[in-house]
Scaffold this active site. Structure first.
Site, short mmCIF file in Angstrom:
data_model
loop_
_atom_site.label_atom_id
_atom_site.label_comp_id
_atom_site.label_asym_id
_atom_site.label_seq_id
_atom_site.Cartn_x
_atom_site.Cartn_y
_atom_site.Cartn_z
N ASP A 250 69.15 36.29 69.51
CA ASP A 250 67.72 35.98 68.88
C ASP A 250 67.66 37.30 67.97
O ASP A 250 67.69 37.17 66.67
CB ASP A 250 66.61 36.17 70.21
CG ASP A 250 65.48 36.12 69.47
OD1 ASP A 250 65.21 35.83 68.07
OD2 ASP A 250 64.16 36.31 70.22
N LYS A 274 63.84 31.82 64.28
CA LYS A 274 62.20 31.86 64.34
C LYS A 274 61.84 32.04 62.58
O LYS A 274 62.59 32.62 62.15
CB LYS A 274 61.96 33.32 64.99
CG LYS A 274 62.14 33.15 66.50
CD LYS A 274 61.75 34.38 67.17
CE LYS A 274 62.04 34.46 68.71
NZ LYS A 274 61.83 35.72 69.21
MG MG Z 1 63.70 36.41 72.27
#
Ligand code: MG
Length: 378
Positions: A250, A274
């Site tokens: 991430d 993201k």
């Molecule tokens: Mg995360």
């Protein structure tokens, strides 16, 4: 230059509104990196000379993208001056200009990227997923459990499952034994058949990660996000080699360059895309393509986005079959919804898209009125 799509010979961006959307949480939300009591997102509304408006949002958490709401607001003003008076439909060129003008600031650049895609889709009178070549489908997000005692987290898990959630994301990161107790209590409360993902938000070192994940092997965990600090790519590979649970990057992965390096190294099993890290859809598509080529599935994750960022993400998922997982339940942390339209998001995690042009979401007029904002025009 006249555009093919516009009847207006001088087609261009005429005005940009920048809005600081400060949305309180009724309860603090804790992860290993921070405790949050509100979202502070940057929304941009890009007006063109045909009278259409593209809307975008970026979420700038200091501890992930290195942006603060205050710096993001100032950066948004600087970027606005680069975009004004130019053709917004030349997305590749406009985004390259923003990056050349000022690197990083991925959440602010995300707000502009989403606004430009929204505007393009509105010009084409297509929902964003259709513009991207996708197929409309229902998207299922996990529900996220903030870090707390095992007892409190188990109550939250039971409540989500009672409400119909099929998938839980569990925030951990205070140490092997604490985290094992959390996982044990939550699996017991959730029962079998509920997908469960972990997120350590960089909190462990390599030895702790391997020891914790080995001890958690019996709890049917789908994956663990970011067990190590963002910079430790070699460590991620070593943890992956010893962990019985698949590993997802991430905070280590922002853009397609990171994706390529991680894929080439065989460092992780999954990518968490993201939009506020990738600076929007343009680079998210590239990350996903690298993942697809390397056999690495992606998740569309989020930070503290409202339904503006979440709607754009849901449309992107419909255009990318390799984005197999969704973690976008941030609007449920809010005490009030500052948005209009966008996707329909139910408490069980089911996200349904509408067929209005673009991603469909905007800021409620009363929220525009009460928020810190600035308007920049030609
Ligand atoms: Mg995360």
């Amino acid at each position: 230059m006249p555009t093919i799509l516009s009847k207006n010979q001088d087609y261009s961006i005429t005005k940009i509104e920048i809005i600081m959307l400060k949305i309180p949480y009724p309860h603090p939300f804790r992860i290993a990196l921070a405790v949050m009591d509100c979202a502070q997102n940057i929304v941009v509304r890009v007006h063109d000379s045909d009278g259409l408006v593209g809307v975008g949002e970026g979420c700038p958490p200091r501890f992930v993208t290195g942006e603060a709401p205050e710096t993001a607001f100032e950066a948004a003003k600087l970027y606005a001056r680069i975009l004004l008076d130019k053709n917004p439909l030349e997305i590749d060129a406009r985004l390259a200009e923003l990056e050349r003008f000022m690197l990083k600031n991925s959440a602010v650049r995300c707000a502009y990227d989403l606004a430009l895609y929204d505007l393009l889709a509105k010009h084409a009178s297509l929902p964003l997923y259709a513009l991207l070549g996708g197929t409309k489908q229902v998207v299922y997000s996990n529900r996220t459990i903030g870090m707390d005692t095992p007892e409190v987290m188990a109550i939250a898990a039971a409540s989500f499952v009672a409400g119909g959630a099929k998938s839980l994301k569990v925030k951990v990161g205070t140490g092997r034994d604490d985290d094992l107790a959390r996982v044990r209590a939550i699996r017991k409360a959730a029962g079998k058949g509920i997908a469960m993902r972990l997120d350590a938000n960089q909190a462990w070192d390599e030895a702790t990660a391997i020891s914790a994940l080995t001890a958690m092997a019996d709890y049917d965990l789908q994956l663990c996000e970011q067990p190590l600090p963002y910079w430790n790519e070699a460590g991620l590979k070593r943890v992956r080699e010893h962990s019985p649970i698949p590993i997802m990057a991430d905070e280590t992965i922002f853009d397609h360059h990171d994706a390529f390096r991680l894929a080439a190294a065989g460092a992780v099993d999954y990518f968490n895309i993201k939009l506020s890290k990738s600076a929007g859809i343009h680079n998210a598509l590239k990350i996903n393509a690298i993942g697809e080529a390397a056999g690495i599935q992606c998740m569309l994750g989020g930070m503290s986005e409202s339904l503006i960022g979440v709607s754009a993400g849901a449309h992107l998922i419909c255009a990318c079959p390799n984005i197999a997982l969704a973690d976008m339940d941030s609007p449920f942390h809010f005490s009030e919804d500052p948005t209009l339209s966008g996707v329909d998001f139910q408490a069980d995690g089911m996200v349904t898209l509408r067929d209005t042009p673009g991603h469909g979401a905007d800021v409620k007029p009363e929220w525009v009125e009460r928020s810190e904002k600035v308007e920049i025009s030609v």
